[in-house]
Each structure stands twice: as structure tokens, then as C-alpha cells.
Design a protein around this motif. Structure first.
Motif, mmCIF file in Angstrom:
data_model
loop_
_atom_site.group_PDB
_atom_site.id
_atom_site.type_symbol
_atom_site.label_atom_id
_atom_site.label_comp_id
_atom_site.label_asym_id
_atom_site.label_seq_id
_atom_site.Cartn_x
_atom_site.Cartn_y
_atom_site.Cartn_z
ATOM 1 N N VAL A 116 -4.656 -3.555 2.318
ATOM 2 C CA VAL A 116 -3.685 -2.862 1.461
ATOM 3 C C VAL A 116 -4.043 -3.201 0.009
ATOM 4 O O VAL A 116 -4.644 -4.228 -0.273
ATOM 5 N N THR A 140 7.194 -0.054 -0.783
ATOM 6 C CA THR A 140 8.017 0.153 0.412
ATOM 7 C C THR A 140 7.172 0.115 1.674
ATOM 8 O O THR A 140 7.548 -0.499 2.677
ATOM 9 N N THR A 141 5.969 0.750 1.598
ATOM 10 C CA THR A 141 5.120 0.795 2.796
ATOM 11 C C THR A 141 4.613 -0.602 3.161
ATOM 12 O O THR A 141 4.162 -0.810 4.280
ATOM 13 N N LEU A 142 4.677 -1.539 2.235
ATOM 14 C CA LEU A 142 4.214 -2.898 2.571
ATOM 15 C C LEU A 142 5.169 -3.578 3.560
ATOM 16 O O LEU A 142 4.840 -4.606 4.143
ATOM 17 N N LYS A 143 6.341 -2.990 3.725
ATOM 18 C CA LYS A 143 7.326 -3.488 4.708
ATOM 19 C C LYS A 143 7.505 -5.011 4.614
ATOM 20 O O LYS A 143 7.355 -5.731 5.598
ATOM 21 N N GLU A 192 6.722 3.546 -3.778
ATOM 22 C CA GLU A 192 6.457 3.912 -2.388
ATOM 23 C C GLU A 192 5.469 2.921 -1.779
ATOM 24 O O GLU A 192 5.620 2.485 -0.645
ATOM 25 N N ARG A 193 4.428 2.578 -2.563
ATOM 26 C CA ARG A 193 3.435 1.633 -2.073
ATOM 27 C C ARG A 193 4.106 0.294 -1.710
ATOM 28 O O ARG A 193 3.804 -0.312 -0.696
#
Lengths: 456, 456
Positions: free
Chosen positions: B393, B264-267, B261-262
Motif C-alpha cells: 500500500v 479509509t481503504t487502509l482499514k 479514501e486511501r
């Protein structure tokens, strides 16, 4: 051999070796462009040497590349005309630090003359020059007509000779072509080549990211061009040595029983080759002997590979590109253009994701065969018997002299491939050398050959 | 940020950039041996610069290799001690002709400073030096104790630092280690590294015949070392990017849902990377995203390959040898010694017939992880917020700083990896550069960090 001729060779031996050494001192390397001056020097040296040996019309034929040396002696009307071919260019000498004596300082040790070009082809060419000069000097005339065609681009696939042969077909017209540019079967066993392999040489360039990348940041995320190249190369041959390019073996004739028997009678000593090369095993296409693999079967070899950081130590990059140079030796009905197409198709099918692959043709030449019954081939066999005291074996050679097929087609003349080198004389490698024993026997053999052609 | 400090940075900006340029002009390349003099010069330059910034005990610690620069300021009793690590050695600059301005003539274009070492690591190290000097100059004292440990062998795997850390553990003792030697997530998005990959670098040497052979005479009859090497390399990874060395993935933990998930959130913008690198596709281990492949998954990359004739044109040989340099990036519980053993075993099993293969370990380092809850990590996060106006991040990085694991073990101190570089600053490549915007923000961020550590 007449006493007079024998005396001539004996009393001139030292002078001959000194003259050959002059020739060998010229680093006439045709690969690359840095030796253009030496190429010119070697060509001019040859023209002078032919002239002082009694030849006429000695001249450099311009080709757009390195010049071809031409000369002739045409005062035997009604007699056959022999065209003697050779090449004055040599392979690069690197790695120079692996030579025991410098490559362009000819040195005699243990009856062998060490120098780049000693056996390929300056030494062998020089035999013809001195044999013809000796006949002319001792007898005042020759029993045949002689023409010379000596090129400077054999090691770079005779780039300009093909066009010259077409243009000068009339000038070069002959009844037979004679070439000495390879090894005999083994010491004491002369041989006549009745087959040569063709050649298709090419370069593979694999391109990945725009520039080298830090492997810690991009490693694992982009295709590595070296890996892609390795995969492509590995896909071309299986681990039994069989080439896996689809259609590659089309046109390759199965070895006949007679062929295989001829190979067997050659009694090749595989164990000796393995020892000499210091390898833990010989290796090649499953189902064939070493001799068959190296002379009668087609091959695919990688000559060069390079990619990534070439300095000392480790530089952890994903390199931007990698490249390799390869060539196939071809036999029978294999055609270099068709082979190149098949390789193109193979690469299209096997190209790894994430890279571009460029294929470039570098050299090509068709395979060659001649009948062993041809009278000029037979004359060569008898000349060897007289000169070496041994019957020659008839062999197919693994090498390629692409120009041989052209001579045979364009001049419509048989090509006689009679060699005086030995297989372990390190041609194309450090410590190239030429056995002087074969230099001496070669002089006598060529005299016999010329006489036999003149008075069969 | 105090007005006084802000004024200090503004009025000294030109002087700072000129001083950094002095540092960048020294070609302190640690790969190979030809730059030993420049290595010494860079180390001496650093010691002088630290001294003039108010540091004490500036000295070169001899290591048997390139010296480590040490200095300290220890006048904040009862306060934590920070050890700031960096490196003054740089990667080789080749190919020099691919640089738009010479690698060792620092040039500013479009707000970026171009030079070898600009971002890796001279520019980032220099931020710490000038931030600490600014605090001391404007306030007369520091809120923490500071030690410096700046090595000259980071690009050659910190060969001698490990032994030095053991020997000088007391002198280097600290409460936390701070390192800035890599990229932030992207422009405007600072990041803190909580994981680094380990490293196992090695060389493969394949040896065939005693010397290069003419491929026309021996081609097809002996194993070609370039082919054997290609086969071996190709056997280590499949065409889906999965490493096929038996046991290689032992100790690699599956990515947790939270991890994925982490990521993925980095986009992450894969399409932009593909465009920037000019590749037709990104490529890597099946089942993982680009970010996962380049940071959380182990890799195997080939950095160098060489074999056969390296000159212009084609030289038809079967070469005597071929070699390659590779490295694996390791994660989680993977151990470089174990990986090396597995590679040895793989080669033993896959070694092609007719050649010898030698495997040599070149560099190694274990993977590293730190808890994101650690107070020093949290202080770094707050410093970024204050300095960049953006929350950092938390990321795992693909690179390896083998010394990080050693710092954490030998000094028993957390390691804070706070970066000021950007991912596309061409580190290890031509046109390496450093964004001056991050140089400016970095100076402020380090001041905040030092203050937050001194008064949490």
C-alpha cells in the motif's frame, strides 16, 4: 542583662559557635531514606548537648519514624512550665553546585553562618539551648520549669509527632509552648507570629500509553500525559493568580480593616523583594498586596513536575506518564481534608480525555491563630524589647508548622512563635545562612523571656 | 528467486543473525556524549562488514560529528546507481528496567529479535547489506551500481549530514536513494512511503526567582515557573486537540477526497491500537481519523518536562525554573523556520507575568513527498509483490527523516522509502524488536528490487 550573664555569653561565644557547627555538620535530612543514620546521630548529639547544659531525663522518644528528643529541668515548683519545641531535621541540600561553600561544612562569612539548617532550625533551636544553659550555669537554677520536645520530621510534615503528642500528652504537659522556626519581619524588626497557614500537599500522576511512544508514529493520535498534566495544572489558577478550584475560598475570612491596616504599617518594601529575587515583577492573587498574599491568603503552588525523557538532547516521544507535586497553604477556617476533596472533584471535572489521573495526599495541617493579648505572648514582646531594643510587630506568617495547631489543641497551651531568622536567609535553598547578630541578640532575648515568665 | 540465492540465504541464516547481533551489541547511542567510543566502534564495524561483503572504497567520512560510513561497488557501466542510506546510531535505552532482556544483549524470543536498534535501524539496514552481498557472492557481479551512505546522527536530527551531502554531492551522486527506516503498514502488508512529516523541535526555559524559594514565605507572592510553563503549554493546544498557535496551519493542504479514501481503504483498527496502548481513549485533532492525525496532519507534542525538586517526598518550594522540550511534525508547505517564528510570537503574546521565557530551536526538517508513479517507486512495488507475495500500500508516514528532503533536493534523485519494520516493534521504547519473518522476506525483496532496477 546581668553582667555575669553578659560575660558568660561573651567568653563562650567561640565555643558556642563551634558546638553549633558540630550540629550543622550532621546532614540530618529527613526527606527520603538515605540519611537515617545521620538523623539518629543528630538526635543523640542533641540529647548529649542538653545533658551537658544541665537538663535531666534526656532521652530519645521512639515514634516509629525519626525519634523525638526529650529532656527537662523541673525544679521550680509553683512556677510555669515552658515546653520548647524545635526540629533537628533539615531540608535536602540540592542543587549542591549552587552553594558557595559546601552545605554541611559550616562557614562564617560577613557575620553570617552558612550551612543547611543554619536558620531552619538548628541555629534557632540552639539559641534556646544555650540561653537556658547560661541561666543555669550562672545562677545555679532556673526561674521556670523547662521541657524540650525536638523532632526529626518537621520537613516531612511531622509524620509521627501528632501520635506522640497524644500518647505523651502528660509528659509534655506545659503552660506554654515556645517555638523559634522562622524569620523575623526584617533586620532589626523582631516579630511575633499570631497566625500560621495550614497545608494540604498532594501528588498528581497522569498515566497515558503503556510505554513511551515514538512521536512520529503516534504523535497527534493519543493524549500526551505532559500536555494533560499542564492543562490540569493551568486549570487550577487563572492568569490573575486567583485559584479556580470550585469552593476553594470557602472558610476564608475577608481581611478586616484592622488586618489590612496592620499590613500597611509593616511598610513592606516590594521593590526590594523584586530586586532580591531578580524577577521582572511580583505576581499573585489580584486585589491583594504581596504581604497579604504571602501570609493571610491561601495559595496553591507547584513544587515539582516531571515527565518524559530526562536526558541530554531531544527524544521525540509521547511519554507514558507525567507527575507533579503541589501544596496549598490554608487560612482561617479552611480544612485540609475538605480542600483535598475539592481538588479531587476539580480533577474529576477537568480530567483530559485519553489519560488516567491519580491524586495522592502527601501532607496536611490546619491553619493556626493565637490572641496577641495572651500573657506569654506579651512576655515575649517585652523580652524582644529588652533583647533587641525594639518592639516586635505582630504578624501572620505564610508558612505552616502543622504541629502548632496540635500543640495548642492537645496540650491546651498557648503557642509562642518568636523567631530569630531573617526572610532572606535562603531557607530550603542553596546558601542557607543565619545572621550571627541575631544569634547573639536571640540568646539575650530568650534569657529575658524565661525570667519574665518566671517573675511576671 | 534463484535456487542458488535461496540456498545462500538459508545456509547463511544463522551466520547472518550472529553478525547482526554483533552490530546490535554496540550501544551506539547518539543522544548525549557518553557513547562517542561506541559510535566510532559501530562505524568501523560497518566499514569492515561492507568490505567483507564485497564493497570497495569502504571509509569513514568525517563530518565534525559522528562519521558517515561510505562504500561502493561501481562495476555496472550504463546501469543505474542506487544510494542506500541507513543509520547506525540508536535511541537511548532508558528506562532499562522496563526491558525484559537487556537492550544491548540481543535475544530471540518467538521469532523476534529483541535489542535497541533491532528495527530502528540496524536490522533494516543489515537486510540491504546482506542482500547485496548475497547477489555478489552468488553471481559474481551486481546488475546495478551501489553506493552506501550510513550516518550516525539520525536520532539527533542528522546534525552534520546536511553539510556532508552538499560537500560530497558528487561522490554520493545516484539515480535513486533507497531507505528502510520505519514500519510497514502491518504484518503481511508491505508499504511504500510517499510522504513524510517535517520536524521543528525546540526547548522552552522558564526562569523565575534567582533561586528556589520557601513556598511558605514566598508562595502566592511570586510567579511559579512550573505554573507559568504549564499555562504556556496548555495555551498551545485546545481541548479538542487543535493547535492554537496563530498561523500554525498555514500551508497545510486540506485532505483531498482521494487522500481520505486511501486512508479509509487502509482499514486501520483503532480499537486494537487503543487496546495495545492500554489507553481509555485515542485522542487527537477534532475532525480527523487516527491515521490522518498521525500521518497527514501536523502535530505538537511535549517530550520532556522538568522543574523543581526531583527527589523523594515533597519539598515545598517555588522553584527557580522549569523547562520543556517539544516538537512539531509538519506537512505539505509548512516550513520549520516559519513555525519556529510563529511559536516565538505565540510565547511573546502568552508569556505569563513575573517570569522570563527562553525559546531554543533544537532540530528542524522539511516535509517530503514523492510521486507514486516514479519508476523506482514502481520497481519497489513489484519487488514487494515478488518478495512478500502481496502488493504494497502507498502511505504517508507520521515520522520525520529530515534528510530525505535533502537527498531529494541535493542529489536530485527520487527517494524510495521501503520499510521492513512493523508499527508495534517498540522503536524508541523498551523491548524494541524486529520480526525475523520480515528480515527473511526483506532479504528476498531487496534482491528483487536490485534486479528490477538493473533490468526493468
Amino acid at each position: 542583662m546581668s553582667d555575669q550573664l553578659e560575660h558568660y555569653f561573651t567568653s563562650n561565644r567561640q565555643a558556642h559557635l563551634e558546638e553549633l557547627s558540630q550540629f550543622l555538620r550532621i546532614p540530618s535530612i529527613s526527606v527520603g531514606t538515605e540519611h537515617k543514620e545521620h538523623i539518629r546521630k543528630a538526635a543523640a548529639w542533641l540529647a548529649d548537648s542538653l545533658k551537658s547544659g544541665g537538663m535531666e531525663h534526656a532521652q530519645l522518644l521512639e515514634t516509629g519514624g525519626n525519634p523525638v528528643v526529650y529532656a527537662d529541668w523541673l525544679h521550680a515548683p509553683g512556677k510555669p512550665t515552658l515546653l520548647i519545641y524545635g526540629h533537628y531535621d533539615v531540608q535536602p541540600s540540592d542543587p549542591d553546585d549552587r552553594w558557595d561553600s559546601p552545605p554541611f561544612e559550616p562557614t562564617i562569612r560577613d557575620g553570617k553562618l552558612y550551612a543547611r539548617g543554619a536558620t531552619d532550625d538548628k541555629g534557632q533551636l540552639f539559641i534556646h539551648m544555650k540561653a537556658v544553659a547560661a541561666l543555669l550555669a550562672t545562677e545555679g537554677k532556673l526561674p521556670v520549669n523547662i521541657k524540650w520536645c525536638i523532632e526529626g520530621e518537621e520537613e516531612i510534615a511531622s509524620k509521627h509527632l501528632f501520635a506522640l503528642l497524644e500518647k505523651e500528652a502528660e509528659k509534655l504537659q506545659a503552660d506554654a509552648v515556645v517555638i523559634s522556626d522562622g524569620p523575623m519581619q526584617e533586620r532589626g524588626v523582631p516579630s511575633i507570629l499570631y497566625g500560621l497557614r495550614g497545608l494540604c500537599g498532594f501528588q498528581l500522576d497522569v498515566t497515558g500509553p503503556r510505554h513511551d511512544l515514538h512521536s512520529g508514529l503516534y504523535g497527534g493520535g493519543v493524549q500526551n500525559p505532559i500536555f494533560a498534566l499542564s492543562e490540569l495544572l493551568a486549570s487550577m489558577k487563572n492568569n490573575e493568580g486567583t485559584i479556580t478550584i470550585d469552593g476553594f475560598y470557602e472558610g476564608v475570612e475577608p481581611l478586616s480593616e484592622a488586618d489590612r491596616e496592620r499590613f500597611t504599617t509593616l511598610k513592606h518594601d516590594d521593590a526590594k523583594v523584586q530586586r532580591d529575587l531578580a524577577v521582572n515583577a511580583l505576581f499573585g492573587e489580584a486585589g491583594y498586596s504581596f504581604l497579604e498574599r504571602t501570609t493571610a491568603r491561601p495559595t496553591l503552588e507547584i513544587h515539582t513536575i516531571t515527565g518524559g525523557f530526562q536526558g541530554e538532547g531531544i527524544k521525540p516521544i509521547v511519554p507514558s506518564s507525567a507527575s507533579a507535586k503541589l501544596s496549598c497553604r490554608l487560612v482561617d477556617q479552611q480544612d485540609p481534608d475538605r480542600i483535598f476533596e475539592l481538588i479531587e472533584r476539580h480533577i474529576e471535572l477537568h480530567k483530559p480525555a485519553g489519560v488516567e489521573v491519580k491524586l495522592t495526599l502527601l501532607v496536611k495541617g490546619k491553619p493556626f491563630r493565637v490572641s496577641t493579648d495572651n500573657p506569654y505572648i506579651q512576655a515575649a514582646a517585652r523580652a524582644y524589647e529588652a533583647g533587641f531594643g525594639a518592639s516586635p510587630v505582630f504578624v501572620r506568617a505564610g508558612g505552616s508548622i502543622p504541629i502548632v495547631d496540635s500543640f495548642s489543641r492537645l496540650l491546651e497551651a498557648p503557642v509562642v512563635l518568636m523567631n530569630f531568622g531573617l526572610p532572606d536567609e535562603n531557607l530550603h535553598a542553596p546558601n542557607e545562612h543565619f545572621h550571627l547578630e541575631n544569634f547573639d541578640l536571640g540568646l539575650r532575648t530568650v534569657c529575658h523571656f524565661v525570667r519574665l515568665v518566671g517573675a511576671p
